[in-house]
Write an enzyme that holds these catalytic residues in place. Structure first.
Site, PDB file in Angstrom:
ATOM      1  CB  VAL A 115      43.801  44.799  29.437  1.00 12.68           C
ATOM      2  CG1 VAL A 115      44.403  44.345  27.354  1.00 12.68           C
ATOM      3  CG2 VAL A 115      43.877  43.313  30.321  1.00 12.68           C
ATOM      4  N   GLY A 225      50.893  40.731  39.661  1.00 11.78           N
ATOM      5  CA  GLY A 225      49.560  38.762  39.571  1.00 11.78           C
ATOM      6  C   GLY A 225      50.104  38.043  39.700  1.00 11.78           C
ATOM      7  CB  SER A 226      49.300  34.238  39.449  1.00 15.47           C
ATOM      8  OG  SER A 226      47.493  34.693  39.750  1.00 15.47           O
ATOM      9  CD  GLU A 284      42.478  17.565  43.424  1.00 11.97           C
ATOM     10  OE1 GLU A 284      44.297  17.186  44.259  1.00 11.97           O
ATOM     11  OE2 GLU A 284      42.228  18.425  43.365  1.00 11.97           O
ATOM     12  CG  LEU A 410      41.369  34.650  47.967  1.00 13.44           C
ATOM     13  CD1 LEU A 410      41.155  35.176  49.220  1.00 13.44           C
ATOM     14  CD2 LEU A 410      40.782  34.372  46.537  1.00 13.44           C
ATOM     15  CB  ALA A 411      40.656  39.894  43.181  1.00 17.01           C
ATOM     16  CG  HIS A 539      11.983  36.264  60.431  1.00 13.96           C
ATOM     17  ND1 HIS A 539      12.616  35.246  60.160  1.00 13.96           N
ATOM     18  CD2 HIS A 539      10.721  36.397  60.291  1.00 13.96           C
ATOM     19  CE1 HIS A 539      11.505  34.211  60.201  1.00 13.96           C
ATOM     20  NE2 HIS A 539      10.281  34.528  60.338  1.00 13.96           N
TER      21      HIS A 539
END
Length: 569
Positions: A115, A225-226, A284, A410-411, A539
């Site tokens: 897609v 991609g992945s 982890e 990263l995109a 500021h």
């Protein structure tokens, strides 16, 4: 994690700059999405309108109603190929490359195997930000102390799970439609099916079970991609043991969910699930949580994002076997010590999210047809994204961008790499500086970073023989943060005191993902600390956190401003 494509463009030399009359962006896209744009040529500081570009589809190419511009396009357009450029993959990287290719006058086709928008739009950055927007508001509404400090009284907050899920899905659908329309509007041919390289400058595409088509191209970009990486021993059922692809659908909110992996994906989903009422257990493999972050930022993030919430954790363990819930039994997770491999514990939870990273999607590309061997699934490339074959030679006319090459998954990296390739194809040797690419984790508060972590910088300094210095500022001293009652946060600068070179910047705090770009642009342009400290910040704004950060840095007094010449990236 997307960047506006137009912000990454590099202009032509001054005598041939072409720009539209407006920089209006549409959902991260440029005015091509709207159908037409004016073209002006800038000479001697003046703008001369030279024609109108029709961005409606016309034989798959851009039509410029100007003799000089048309001649320029023609000089670059191949005559013996179907296309100047074929892009395999229609994610953010492929889309960014296609936009820039058309702007440069290349006849372009993009092969859409799944897609439009790829992982980022459909199963990643976009829908996850929709869920995180919900979790941020829920978290704020549930924080009675925060509300009272602002003088507000709020009744008990609740949510509609299906409505939240619909919000994420609708956003993805909208962005997907915008991407498709923007490509069609500028004449990019969208070829449906999976793309395979069948030989030099030749690609076939088609859907399974249907006849395949073959097209030729002067140049080919791989941008496939992945997919989520699932370790051995873990059984995914898509319901109780899930990847981020499934989690973004938010089909249910478990009372207790284990998240395997505490990187960007795991942290963001812990933010979503705890805001919606779940208890979370992190699993982890490394000895500390958030191993990819700067250690100091990681410690602060644990104090702010984990310890106060319904989150516990195991570190230094592997989940060797995960069995989905069935027949009334819960999800079971078998843990072993990461070093000794001895059995550690068995957990029984309502659901498990596998957030162990992503793997390149490069199977079936026909790389063997051009003598290319992947490395752990990644396509080997040089610093110009040119594909390298099994003998160490460059493959002519083939490039690979984005997650498929593994340089920085990263995109916005994919988009930037694609643009760098198009620059090369159209005559400019442009090499992307990956150390200048920012990253962000959209928790509440956010975390962002660019460049080296402190351990990486110290290793580099020791190897190359220079000193590094650290500067820090707190959000607690920032007027805007205090006005928002969001003073929790830290900004950290890693730099060379002998030259003022910025090596890395790390931020945890309100809108950290927006603040990091000033630092990333400074690294990209070669701006030194002694120069950027003179920049003026409005500021009261959060940007003053960085203003104070730069001003607190101490560069050796003998270093003059002359060392701060912009460098080519």
């Amino acid at each position: 994690m997307q960047a506006s494509v137009s912000s990454l463009y590099t202009p032509h030399p001054p005598h041939t700059i072409f720009r539209s009359n407006s920089d209006i962006q549409f959902c991260g896209l440029r005015r091509e999405a709207l159908g037409f744009q004016s073209i002006s040529q800038f000479r001697n500081g003046e703008s001369h309108r030279i024609g109108i570009v029709s961005t409606k589809p016309r034989s798959g190419k851009l039509t410029v109603f100007s003799a000089s511009a048309a001649a320029d396009n023609g000089s670059r357009r191949a005559t013996s190929f179907d296309y100047d450029l074929v892009i395999i993959g229609a994610g953010v990287g492929g889309h960014g490359a296609a936009l820039h290719a058309v702007e440069k006058g290349l006849k372009t086709a993009i092969i859409e195997g799944d897609v439009m928008g790829g992982t980022c739009v459909n199963r990643g950055c976009v829908p996850s930000k929709a869920l995180l927007a919900v979790s941020g508001r829920m978290r704020e509404l549930q924080d009675e102390h925060h509300m009272k400090a602002l003088g507000l009284q709020v009744a008990a907050a609740g949510y509609d799970r299906q409505a939240v899920a619909d919000h994420a899905n609708n956003l993805a659908s909208k962005i997907r439609g915008n991407l498709t329309n923007s490509l069609k509007a500028i004449g990019v041919d969208i070829l449906t099916g999976f793309g395979t390289i069948v030989g030099p400058q030749k690609v076939k595409y088609g859907k399974v079970g249907f006849s395949e088509n073959v097209v030729t191209a002067k140049d080919i970009i791989i941008a496939t991609g992945s997919v989520p990486f699932v370790p051995k021993g873990i059984e995914i059922d898509g319901k109780t043991v899930i990847t981020s692809d499934h989690a973004l659908k938010l089909e249910f909110v478990p009372d207790w969910i284990a998240i395997v992996g505490s990187g960007y994906i795991g942290l963001e989903f812990s933010d979503v699930y705890t805001a919606l009422g779940s208890e979370v257990t992190f699993i982890e493999a490394m000895d500390q949580l958030m191993p990819g972050f700067d250690p100091e930022i990681g410690k602060l993030a644990q104090r702010v994002l984990i310890n106060p919430r319904k989150i516990d954790y195991y570190t230094g363990v592997f989940a060797t076997k995960i069995t989905p819930a069935k027949d009334g039994k819960p999800v079971t997770i078998e843990l072993i010590d990461a070093k000794t491999k001895e059995a550690k514990d068995t957990l029984e939870v309502d659901a498990a999210l596998i957030a162990t990273g992503r793997a390149p999607f490069t199977k079936g590309l026909g790389l063997n047809n051009i003598n290319v061997e992947t490395q752990r699934g990644f396509v080997p490339v040089d610093d110009r994204m040119r594909v390298i074959d099994a003998d160490g030679n460059l493959v002519p006319h083939v490039y690979c961008i984005g997650d498929a090459n593994g340089k920085l998954m990263l995109a916005h990296t994919a988009s930037a790499q694609g643009i760098s390739v198009i620059e090369q194809l159209t005559g400019k040797d442009y090499v992307l500086n990956h150390l200048s690419i920012p990253a962000a984790c959209f928790t509440h508060p956010e975390i962002s970073m660019v460049g080296l972590t402190e351990p990486q910088a110290r290793e580099k300094a020791e190897k190359e023989g220079f000193e590094i210095s650290i500067a820090k500022t707190s959000f607690k001293a920032n007027t805007k943060a205090l006005a928002e009652n969001e003073g929790e946060g830290l900004a950290k600068l890693i730099y060379r005191p002998d030259t003022g070179e910025i090596l890395g910047v790390h931020i945890l705090g309100m809108h950290a993902a927006d603040l990091i770009h000033e630092a990333s642009n400074a690294i990209a342009l070669g701006t030194r600390v002694q120069d950027i400290k003179f920049a003026v910040h409005a500021h009261p704004t959060l940007s003053e956190v960085l203003d104070e950060l730069y001003k607190s840095a101490k560069v050796n007094p003998h270093v003059s401003k002359s060392v701060s010449e912009p460098v080519s990236v």
